[in-house]
Design a protein around this motif. Sequence first.
Motif, PDB file in Angstrom:
ATOM      1  N   ALA A 192       0.830  -1.207   0.000  1.00 28.16           N
ATOM      2  CA  ALA A 192       0.000   0.000   0.000  1.00 28.16           C
ATOM      3  C   ALA A 192       0.863   1.256   0.000  1.00 28.16           C
ATOM      4  CB  ALA A 192      -0.913  -0.002   1.217  1.00 28.16           C
ATOM      5  N   ARG A 193       0.309   2.339  -0.559  1.00 27.38           N
ATOM      6  CA  ARG A 193       1.002   3.629  -0.565  1.00 27.38           C
ATOM      7  C   ARG A 193      -0.034   4.750  -0.620  1.00 27.38           C
ATOM      8  NH1 ARG A 193       0.576   5.780  -5.643  1.00 27.38           N
ATOM      9  NH2 ARG A 193       0.043   4.294  -7.295  1.00 27.38           N
ATOM     10  N   ARG A 194       0.343   5.888  -0.078  1.00 28.37           N
ATOM     11  CA  ARG A 194      -0.504   7.080  -0.234  1.00 28.37           C
ATOM     12  C   ARG A 194      -0.450   7.526  -1.685  1.00 28.37           C
ATOM     13  NH1 ARG A 194      -2.018  11.171   4.152  1.00 28.37           N
ATOM     14  NH2 ARG A 194      -2.101  12.536   2.347  1.00 28.37           N
ATOM     15  N   ALA A 195      -1.587   7.932  -2.218  1.00 27.63           N
ATOM     16  CA  ALA A 195      -1.639   8.323  -3.631  1.00 27.63           C
ATOM     17  C   ALA A 195      -2.120   9.763  -3.804  1.00 27.63           C
ATOM     18  CB  ALA A 195      -2.539   7.372  -4.407  1.00 27.63           C
ATOM     19  N   GLY A 196      -1.986  10.573  -2.756  1.00 23.67           N
ATOM     20  CA  GLY A 196      -2.291  11.996  -2.879  1.00 23.67           C
ATOM     21  C   GLY A 196      -3.403  12.466  -1.964  1.00 23.67           C
ATOM     22  N   PRO A 197      -3.409  13.773  -1.657  1.00 22.03           N
ATOM     23  CA  PRO A 197      -4.436  14.357  -0.788  1.00 22.03           C
ATOM     24  C   PRO A 197      -5.710  14.691  -1.560  1.00 22.03           C
ATOM     25  CG  PRO A 197      -2.879  16.039  -1.429  1.00 22.03           C
ATOM     26  CD  PRO A 197      -2.391  14.758  -2.051  1.00 22.03           C
ATOM     27  N   VAL A 198      -6.800  14.835  -0.812  1.00 22.33           N
ATOM     28  CA  VAL A 198      -8.080  15.260  -1.393  1.00 22.33           C
ATOM     29  C   VAL A 198      -8.638  16.362  -0.493  1.00 22.33           C
ATOM     30  CG1 VAL A 198     -10.409  14.605  -2.082  1.00 22.33           C
ATOM     31  CG2 VAL A 198      -8.528  12.970  -2.337  1.00 22.33           C
ATOM     32  N   SER A 199      -8.940  17.506  -1.070  1.00 24.37           N
ATOM     33  CA  SER A 199      -9.446  18.631  -0.289  1.00 24.37           C
ATOM     34  C   SER A 199     -10.839  18.348   0.262  1.00 24.37           C
ATOM     35  CB  SER A 199      -9.489  19.886  -1.169  1.00 24.37           C
ATOM     36  OG  SER A 199     -10.202  20.915  -0.527  1.00 24.37           O
ATOM     37  N   ARG A 200     -11.094  18.839   1.455  1.00 26.58           N
ATOM     38  CA  ARG A 200     -12.426  18.659   2.042  1.00 26.58           C
ATOM     39  C   ARG A 200     -13.486  19.433   1.267  1.00 26.58           C
ATOM     40  NH1 ARG A 200     -11.357  20.963   7.984  1.00 26.58           N
ATOM     41  NH2 ARG A 200      -9.419  19.836   7.642  1.00 26.58           N
ATOM     42  N   SER A 201     -13.068  20.420   0.453  1.00 27.51           N
ATOM     43  CA  SER A 201     -14.029  21.269  -0.253  1.00 27.51           C
ATOM     44  C   SER A 201     -14.743  20.557  -1.399  1.00 27.51           C
ATOM     45  CB  SER A 201     -13.317  22.513  -0.812  1.00 27.51           C
ATOM     46  OG  SER A 201     -12.403  22.155  -1.831  1.00 27.51           O
ATOM     47  N   VAL A 202     -14.300  19.349  -1.771  1.00 26.30           N
ATOM     48  CA  VAL A 202     -14.936  18.652  -2.895  1.00 26.30           C
ATOM     49  C   VAL A 202     -16.121  17.799  -2.432  1.00 26.30           C
ATOM     50  CG1 VAL A 202     -12.743  18.594  -4.116  1.00 26.30           C
ATOM     51  CG2 VAL A 202     -13.479  16.556  -2.849  1.00 26.30           C
ATOM     52  N   PHE A 203     -16.424  17.860  -1.130  1.00 26.37           N
ATOM     53  CA  PHE A 203     -17.509  17.047  -0.581  1.00 26.37           C
ATOM     54  C   PHE A 203     -18.708  17.910  -0.174  1.00 26.37           C
ATOM     55  CE2 PHE A 203     -13.623  14.694   0.495  1.00 26.37           C
ATOM     56  CZ  PHE A 203     -13.944  13.416   0.079  1.00 26.37           C
ATOM     57  N   TRP A 204     -19.872  17.256  -0.208  1.00 24.12           N
ATOM     58  CA  TRP A 204     -21.070  17.846   0.404  1.00 24.12           C
ATOM     59  C   TRP A 204     -21.729  16.781   1.268  1.00 24.12           C
ATOM     60  CZ3 TRP A 204     -26.334  16.474  -0.325  1.00 24.12           C
ATOM     61  CH2 TRP A 204     -27.236  17.281   0.392  1.00 24.12           C
ATOM     62  N   PRO A 205     -21.962  17.065   2.546  1.00 21.33           N
ATOM     63  CA  PRO A 205     -21.519  18.265   3.250  1.00 21.33           C
ATOM     64  C   PRO A 205     -20.004  18.253   3.437  1.00 21.33           C
ATOM     65  CG  PRO A 205     -22.443  16.693   4.794  1.00 21.33           C
ATOM     66  CD  PRO A 205     -22.690  16.124   3.430  1.00 21.33           C
ATOM     67  N   VAL A 206     -19.424  19.424   3.706  1.00 19.92           N
ATOM     68  CA  VAL A 206     -17.975  19.522   3.895  1.00 19.92           C
ATOM     69  C   VAL A 206     -17.605  18.863   5.223  1.00 19.92           C
ATOM     70  CG1 VAL A 206     -16.023  21.090   4.152  1.00 19.92           C
ATOM     71  CG2 VAL A 206     -17.875  21.654   2.576  1.00 19.92           C
ATOM     72  N   PRO A 207     -16.750  17.829   5.203  1.00 21.21           N
ATOM     73  CA  PRO A 207     -16.346  17.182   6.459  1.00 21.21           C
ATOM     74  C   PRO A 207     -15.373  18.073   7.228  1.00 21.21           C
ATOM     75  CG  PRO A 207     -15.134  16.244   4.635  1.00 21.21           C
ATOM     76  CD  PRO A 207     -16.107  17.222   4.024  1.00 21.21           C
ATOM     77  N   ASN A 208     -15.166  17.759   8.498  1.00 23.05           N
ATOM     78  CA  ASN A 208     -14.242  18.574   9.298  1.00 23.05           C
ATOM     79  C   ASN A 208     -12.826  17.997   9.307  1.00 23.05           C
ATOM     80  OD1 ASN A 208     -14.619  16.346  10.874  1.00 23.05           O
ATOM     81  ND2 ASN A 208     -15.538  17.406  12.612  1.00 23.05           N
ATOM     82  N   VAL A 209     -12.558  17.086   8.372  1.00 22.15           N
ATOM     83  CA  VAL A 209     -11.223  16.500   8.236  1.00 22.15           C
ATOM     84  C   VAL A 209     -10.861  16.438   6.750  1.00 22.15           C
ATOM     85  CG1 VAL A 209     -11.364  15.103  10.330  1.00 22.15           C
ATOM     86  CG2 VAL A 209     -12.177  14.152   8.162  1.00 22.15           C
ATOM     87  N   ASP A 210      -9.570  16.334   6.487  1.00 18.54           N
ATOM     88  CA  ASP A 210      -9.111  16.165   5.108  1.00 18.54           C
ATOM     89  C   ASP A 210      -9.080  14.683   4.747  1.00 18.54           C
ATOM     90  OD1 ASP A 210      -8.657  18.868   4.352  1.00 18.54           O
ATOM     91  OD2 ASP A 210      -6.849  18.879   5.585  1.00 18.54           O
TER      92      ASP A 210
END
Length: 292
Positions: A192-210
């Motif tokens: 397994a490996r991390r494959a990049g971040p995802v901004s919380r702004s692309v979700f509805w509702p906006v979660p309180n975590v990234d």
Amino acid sequence: MTNASSSAGPGSSLLGPADVRRLAADLDVRPTKKLGQNFVHDPNTVRRIVASADLRPDDVVLEVGPGLGSLTLALLPACRALVAVEIDGVLAGRLPLTVAERAPGLADRLAVVHGDAMRVTADRLPHAPTALVANLPYNVAVPVVLHLLAELPSLRTGLVMVQSEVADRMAAGPGSKVYGVPSVKLAWYADARRAGPVSRSVFWPVPNVDSALVAFERHAPLSTVDQKWLFSLVDAAFAQRRKTLRGALAGWAGSPAEAERLLLAAGVDPGARGEQLGVDDFVRIAEVASAR
């Protein structure tokens, strides 16, 4: 918001923010924390996820928690078939209609299973999936991935979106501060490996975590040792992180002296701690203990 447009763009089959809210309103759906529902509404994000999944044309994708269908619509052109497992009955019922409306030429690739991903077995699915691609509910992400890898040997690869801290734990190696039970158990099945971040702004509702993406690829079996036996060892090793393995494994082995004997026989320092061991070390300990 990554996508400034209120929709996915002219002629696009993908869902934009306005489409997601309209669908939710039509269905009287209110995202719930209990089900960990945060719907992706940014077309650029789902395109990026599909590109990162590196799917083959003959892949059968398993999507857990498709929700309103944002990622589903992006995945369908990139695979032979898609099996979507959705626990919410209203959403499971609506998904085929959304695909038929927005991507009618691909509708026959979709199969929807109404049910809990934690209870999925191979015989419940219409196709044997080869790739897991999903925006997983935060509260069950690790158990779902481990369950599916155990139950579906056909799964070759995966790309899942999870809470950023969970992604760190899933992809961590020995010695890392966040290395622990999820890291070792996932390593039993896959690299397994991390494959990049995802901004919380692309979700509805906006979660309180990234969020972040985790990619994994199944490797050859590491051992014939029983998986439940191995996992019980891993759980014991990390249950009391401050203890050395000699003490932490005393209950699992039967006594501190027996734990020390097994560790030495496996070539592991009894004074080490669980976070210092790789999955291969745990495998050796389990193999020695199984041979008693």
